[in-house]
Design a protein around this motif. Structure first.
Motif, mmCIF file in Angstrom:
data_model
loop_
_atom_site.group_PDB
_atom_site.id
_atom_site.type_symbol
_atom_site.label_atom_id
_atom_site.label_comp_id
_atom_site.label_asym_id
_atom_site.label_seq_id
_atom_site.Cartn_x
_atom_site.Cartn_y
_atom_site.Cartn_z
ATOM 1 N N UNK A 110 0.749 -1.138 -0.129
ATOM 2 C CA UNK A 110 -0.078 -0.063 0.027
ATOM 3 C C UNK A 110 0.928 1.237 0.002
ATOM 4 N N UNK A 111 0.953 2.117 -0.936
ATOM 5 C CA UNK A 111 1.565 3.145 -1.250
ATOM 6 C C UNK A 111 1.059 4.378 -0.177
ATOM 7 N N UNK A 112 1.600 4.353 0.858
ATOM 8 C CA UNK A 112 0.924 5.234 2.051
ATOM 9 C C UNK A 112 1.163 6.802 1.422
ATOM 10 N N UNK A 113 2.313 7.142 1.080
ATOM 11 C CA UNK A 113 2.297 8.795 0.814
ATOM 12 C C UNK A 113 1.517 8.942 -0.070
ATOM 13 N N UNK A 114 1.334 8.478 -1.489
ATOM 14 C CA UNK A 114 0.668 8.514 -2.466
ATOM 15 C C UNK A 114 -0.809 8.861 -2.394
ATOM 16 N N UNK A 115 -1.378 7.770 -1.500
ATOM 17 C CA UNK A 115 -2.539 7.517 -1.191
ATOM 18 C C UNK A 115 -2.912 8.783 -0.310
ATOM 19 N N UNK A 116 -2.358 9.033 0.700
ATOM 20 C CA UNK A 116 -2.385 10.037 1.585
ATOM 21 C C UNK A 116 -2.656 11.461 0.987
ATOM 22 N N UNK A 117 -1.629 11.684 0.076
ATOM 23 C CA UNK A 117 -1.590 13.213 -0.701
ATOM 24 C C UNK A 117 -2.924 13.027 -1.608
ATOM 25 N N UNK A 118 -3.259 12.028 -2.216
ATOM 26 C CA UNK A 118 -4.442 12.030 -3.095
ATOM 27 C C UNK A 118 -5.878 12.417 -2.270
ATOM 28 N N UNK A 119 -5.515 11.545 -1.079
ATOM 29 C CA UNK A 119 -6.742 11.964 -0.095
ATOM 30 C C UNK A 119 -6.925 13.341 0.352
ATOM 31 N N UNK A 120 -5.888 13.693 0.524
ATOM 32 C CA UNK A 120 -5.847 15.260 1.248
ATOM 33 C C UNK A 120 -6.354 16.188 0.142
ATOM 34 N N UNK A 121 -5.863 16.041 -1.015
ATOM 35 C CA UNK A 121 -6.232 16.689 -2.167
ATOM 36 C C UNK A 121 -7.723 16.656 -2.478
ATOM 37 N N UNK A 122 -8.150 15.501 -2.367
ATOM 38 C CA UNK A 122 -9.600 15.267 -2.745
ATOM 39 C C UNK A 122 -10.639 15.868 -1.736
ATOM 40 N N UNK A 123 -9.999 15.807 -0.163
ATOM 41 C CA UNK A 123 -10.925 16.470 0.956
ATOM 42 C C UNK A 123 -10.935 18.194 0.908
ATOM 43 N N UNK A 124 -9.683 18.540 0.529
ATOM 44 C CA UNK A 124 -9.450 20.083 0.654
ATOM 45 C C UNK A 124 -9.199 20.869 -0.430
ATOM 46 N N UNK A 125 -9.172 20.067 -1.702
ATOM 47 C CA UNK A 125 -9.053 20.695 -2.918
ATOM 48 C C UNK A 125 -7.450 21.512 -3.325
ATOM 49 N N UNK A 126 -6.834 21.077 -2.415
ATOM 50 C CA UNK A 126 -5.449 21.683 -2.650
ATOM 51 C C UNK A 126 -4.110 20.726 -2.226
ATOM 52 N N UNK A 127 -3.125 20.873 -2.999
ATOM 53 C CA UNK A 127 -2.131 20.096 -2.860
ATOM 54 C C UNK A 127 -1.553 20.279 -1.210
ATOM 55 N N UNK A 128 -1.404 19.238 -0.656
ATOM 56 C CA UNK A 128 -0.647 19.446 0.925
ATOM 57 C C UNK A 128 0.774 19.656 0.754
ATOM 58 N N UNK A 129 1.121 19.725 2.106
ATOM 59 C CA UNK A 129 2.726 19.931 2.615
ATOM 60 C C UNK A 129 2.857 18.468 2.532
ATOM 61 N N UNK A 130 3.888 18.180 1.669
ATOM 62 C CA UNK A 130 4.297 16.697 1.433
ATOM 63 C C UNK A 130 5.033 16.319 2.856
ATOM 64 N N UNK A 131 5.863 17.212 3.534
ATOM 65 C CA UNK A 131 6.785 17.062 4.496
ATOM 66 C C UNK A 131 5.690 16.830 5.754
ATOM 67 N N UNK A 132 4.725 17.268 5.766
ATOM 68 C CA UNK A 132 3.854 17.444 6.903
ATOM 69 C C UNK A 132 2.817 15.860 6.867
ATOM 70 N N UNK A 133 2.458 15.724 5.705
ATOM 71 C CA UNK A 133 1.851 14.255 5.413
ATOM 72 C C UNK A 133 2.760 13.076 5.722
ATOM 73 N N UNK A 134 4.040 13.355 5.490
ATOM 74 C CA UNK A 134 5.236 12.491 5.521
ATOM 75 C C UNK A 134 5.275 12.169 7.184
ATOM 76 N N UNK A 135 5.426 13.238 7.871
ATOM 77 C CA UNK A 135 5.316 13.327 9.430
ATOM 78 C C UNK A 135 4.345 12.696 10.060
ATOM 79 N N UNK A 136 3.162 12.860 9.667
ATOM 80 C CA UNK A 136 1.836 12.328 10.147
ATOM 81 C C UNK A 136 2.077 10.987 9.883
#
Length: 413
Positions: free
Chosen positions: A48-74
């Protein structure tokens, strides 16, 4: 003995599930440090590609590209909150038990009927034997894959959202190749190429070039090699197919020159091809999770889809062996680490395949038997039909064929 081998096999499978698959961002850093591995994905259970999936989920929910470092930290801290469908799919991909995994995948589809990655894995787990009902299911699944791919506007491997569909497309190509439906496989290859993709799925090029050999389209192999050369992207995995294409067209001098170029590019090529029955070694790539360019493993990965073809073309395999011996000299050739053991295992495999009771049984099924301690047809007398059917990959059609060939099973309850 069989139980011991089963435990060893299960341990290997657990280890594979825990192997880390690097993200695109991490790949960029490792490439800069000249340590980038090329990953070989042959498992049907994918990480399961966690980082890519998390980025896509965030973008779908917020309509904006997330801070990748923050996603990685979480993700590292376990504080990222997954959507229920992603959480279930993530759990399924780390569940080795087939039945539990499939139940989780069904739950994913109940929550999100459009979760194609779950649908694909559920389908792949059910495709074991090649018979008419299975073939009909595969054709139906192909129609679904092409429909989903079109919905994604035929995006290539650069687009993360398209990867489950393209992985399924490659699965279909490999399935058709494995069952001798070469023109069905070519239809899908040609369709993918017609969309002019910027990036191919892993193993696509190897399947494509192997298909061209199988169907006598050596000119297409030579054209692809030349295009790669012009772009400065030609490596040993493409060059070895160019050698084969030149030989099969009767251009021996050109084939010899290309082989010399291959030996110069990949310093392990001479020892690899000079080994006795070297083409049996390509099976060893099944145990590899990644490989580095210009190595034994890169040659194995490139030639893996071509194994049956190589086995039948003795003149071709002898040519490659002779060229390696001429360039290296027998006295200077060293057998790569692990090769002798691998060849011994393959000798056992072909010994089992040579028994009349195994007539009509596919090689991959024979290997499953061998891995579980069945080294001769007489060993089946210690197994009940139920125990054989419990082996992953073995279905009732295979058991029926064994019985037709005269195999006797243990009648114990």
């Amino acid at each position: 003995m069989a139980k011991k081998k089963n435990r060893k096999k299960e341990l290997k499978r657990q280890q594979k599930l825990n192997i880390k698959v690097i993200s695109e961002e991490e790949a960029a850093w490792t490439e800069a440090l000249a340590h980038k591995p090329v990953f070989v994905e042959r498992r049907r259970i994918q990480n399961f590609d966690e980082q890519h999936t998390a980025i896509i989920q965030y973008a779908d929910e917020h309509g904006d590209y997330p801070d990748v470092q923050e996603i990685s930290h979480q993700l590292r801290n376990g504080t990222f909150i997954w959507n229920p469908d992603h959480e279930l799919f993530r759990k399924a991909m780390h569940t080795p038990n087939k039945y539990k995994r499939n139940n989780l995948l069904k739950q994913v589809l109940e929550l999100n009927p459009d979760y194609f990655a779950a649908e694909f894995h559920l389908f792949a787990s059910e495709v074991e034997d090649f018979d008419l009902p299975t073939f009909e299911k595969v054709l139906e699944f192909e129609a679904l894959v092409l429909s989903k791919w079109k919905t994604n506007r035929y995006n290539d491997w650069n687009y993360f959202e398209s990867r489950p569909v393209l992985t399924a497309l490659l699965f279909l190509i490999e399935y058709y190749m494995g069952e001798g439906c070469y023109h069905k496989a070519l239809e899908l290859v040609d369709l993918y190429l017609s969309k002019r993709p910027e990036r191919f799925p892993p193993n696509f090029v190897f399947c494509m070039l192997s298909l061209y050999h199988m169907t006598g389209q050596e000119i297409k192999v030579e054209r692809f090699y030349q295009e790669a050369l012009n772009k400065g992207k030609c490596d040993d995995t493409v060059l070895v197919h160019a050698v084969i294409a030149a030989f099969l067209r009767g251009k021996l001098e050109e084939a010899r020159k290309l082989f010399a170029k291959l030996a110069e590019m990949n310093t392990e090529a001479i020892a690899f091809f000079a080994a006795k029955d070297w083409y049996f070694q390509v099976f060893e790539i099944e145990e590899q999770e990644f490989y580095y360019p210009n190595s034994n493993e890169s040659l194995m990965a490139s030639l893996y889809p071509l194994f049956d073809f190589l086995e039948k073309n003795i003149i071709l395999t002898e040519f490659l062996s002779n060229e390696a011996k001429k360039l290296g000299g027998k006295e200077h050739i060293t057998i790569p680490y692990g090769l002798e053991e691998g060849l011994a295992e393959l000798a056992d495999l072909f010994s089992l395949m040579g028994e009349p009771e195994m007539k009509g049984i596919r090689m991959d099924y024979a290997r499953i038997f061998l891995d579980n301690g069945i080294s001769t047809s007489a060993d089946f007398k210690d197994w009940t039909e139920k125990e054989v059917l419990a082996l992953k990959g073995i279905g009732p059609v295979t058991v029926k064929k064994l019985k037709e060939n005269g195999i006797k099973f243990n009648k114990a309850n």
